[in-house]
Design a protein around this motif. Structure first.
Motif: not given
Lengths: 237, 173
Positions: B89-103, B117-123
């Motif tokens: 699911g989404p997680i809380r990022g810096r400065g109260n931003a919401t990060e989209a679901p990712h691996l 290092f990289t990340r995978v988001y979902f279309a």
């Protein structure tokens, strides 16, 4: 939503020259595998500052690589020990270290290793050890032999043991190789020399430690490991 | 205190550690619908990379006895890797931003002097539009290199290119 903010502090960037560049022309296999673009700078979040936990219950330690099914492997028996700490000098307790290496003749028990050197029926070459509460680890093995590789004409790897470590944060992931004091092949090895800074290279070389050596039994080598430290700026909540 | 120990390539023989089950993050009985993430890893000549170690880490769902949050897959001769996990699911990022679901992925291989290092988001996730990392990347093709595409029910396809025109975006660790 995972809202644990305590872990939200990034890690500090590497000091110049202390980590290898992806593109290292002398190490030929980097030519088609090193990205052209520089990695982008992103301060990271929980994804980078948290990381996996491994327990000895689920990942049983295997701390003596020098014996298999009650038989001794061929080669010079060694003890390798040291501490795992972060860049602030804080020990990293109860963390898993994975190990793998060639046998004393310089041959890996691996299907793609075609080196014409004997396998040892009593040597597998993989281990797993956990640090104690003070960040200390210790394992027993045999000294790995050197082996040829096809990077350039007459290329030979210095004897080495592969180490894989996980710090508390995924961005602290470390995979490295431990070498042996006095190995003359270090001078010619492009992988060792992929690290530009001479002092950082020297810290990959384990020293003979007479206090770790056990009389009538095995030579001791000391290899201390440092994981990235936390950055100075806490994440804003 | 000295700086962090230098990285050295994982080399071609890391399979001595390999556990084929380690690519299945649901193997300890994690509850919830599982997804498959699979794709191919290519080098700068477009050839499959067959000796890589790809590691997956996710901060959500929170790791537990039943869900390690961490997995490891080798690549086969055609460059394929494959994970089974729970969709984050989404997680809380810096400065109260919401990060989209990712691996998060870490890629290790012969010829890589240190992990990538990289990340995978979902279309098609609406949160992608405001995700702090995706928002940093202006060029649509570069941005797309971080986004997995649906590939049948419960399955996501994500190819990784180490080098070249369609190179995947990598992150400073």
């Amino acid at each position: 939503m995972n809202q644990n903010l305590n872990a939200g502090i990034g890690f500090r960037p590497p000091q110049a020259g202390t980590q290898p560049a992806y593109a290292t022309p002398a190490y030929r296999s980097t030519a088609l595998r090193a990205p052209f673009s520089a990695p982008i700078s992103f301060p990271g979040s929980l994804t980078e500052t948290t990381g996996p936990r491994f327990t000895p219950e689920r990942f049983p330690p295997l701390t003596d690589l020098s014996r298999l099914e009650g038989h001794d492997a061929q080669g010079q028996r060694i003890i390798v020990a040291g501490t795992v700490a972060d860049e602030d000098g804080r020990p990293v307790p109860h963390t898993m270290i994975e190990l793998w290496q060639a046998n004393a003749a310089g041959r890996y028990r691996h299907p793609v290793d075609g080196h014409d050197a004997p396998l040892d029926p009593w040597f597998h070459g993989a281990g797993r050890v956990f640090t104690d509460r003070g960040g200390r680890y210790r394992f027993v093995s045999v000294r790995p032999g050197s082996y040829p590789w096809r990077n350039h004409k007459n290329a030979w790897r210095p004897g080495h043991i592969h180490f894989s470590l996980f710090g508390p944060g995924f961005a602290q992931r470390l995979i490295t190789q431990m070498y042996f004091e006095g190995d003359p092949l270090l001078a010619f090895d492009p992988i060792f020399h992929s690290v530009p800074d001479a002092e950082a290279r020297e810290r990959l070389v384990a020293r003979l430690a007479i206090d770790l050596t056990e009389p009538e039994w095995a030579l001791g080598y000391c290899f201390d490991i440092v994981l990235r430290g936390r950055g100075a700026t806490p994440m804003e909540a | 205190m000295p700086s962090a120990t230098a990285q050295q390539t994982i080399g071609p023989y890391w399979h001595l550690l390999a556990d084929p089950q380690a690519a299945d993050l649901t193997r300890f009985g994690a509850p919830g619908p599982a997804i498959t993430l699979q794709g191919r890893l290519f080098d700068g000549a477009g050839a499959p990379v067959g000796d890589a170690c790809i590691e997956l880490w996710q901060a959500d769902p929170s790791p537990s006895e039943l869900f390690p949050g961490f997995g490891r897959s080798g690549t086969n001769a055609d460059g394929w890797f494959r994970f089974r996990t729970l969709k984050p699911g989404p997680i809380r990022g810096r400065g109260n931003a919401t990060e989209a679901p990712h691996l998060a992925l870490a890629i290790h291989a012969r010829g890589l002097t240190r992990p990538l290092f990289t990340r995978v988001y979902f279309a098609a996730d609406a949160l992608n539009e405001t995700d702090p990392l995706l928002s940093l990347i202006g060029e649509p093709a570069r941005r797309a290199s971080l986004i997995a595409e649906p590939d049948g029910a419960g399955s996501w396809r994500h190819d990784i290119r180490l080098q070249g025109a369609c190179e995947t975006v990598f992150l400073e660790g």
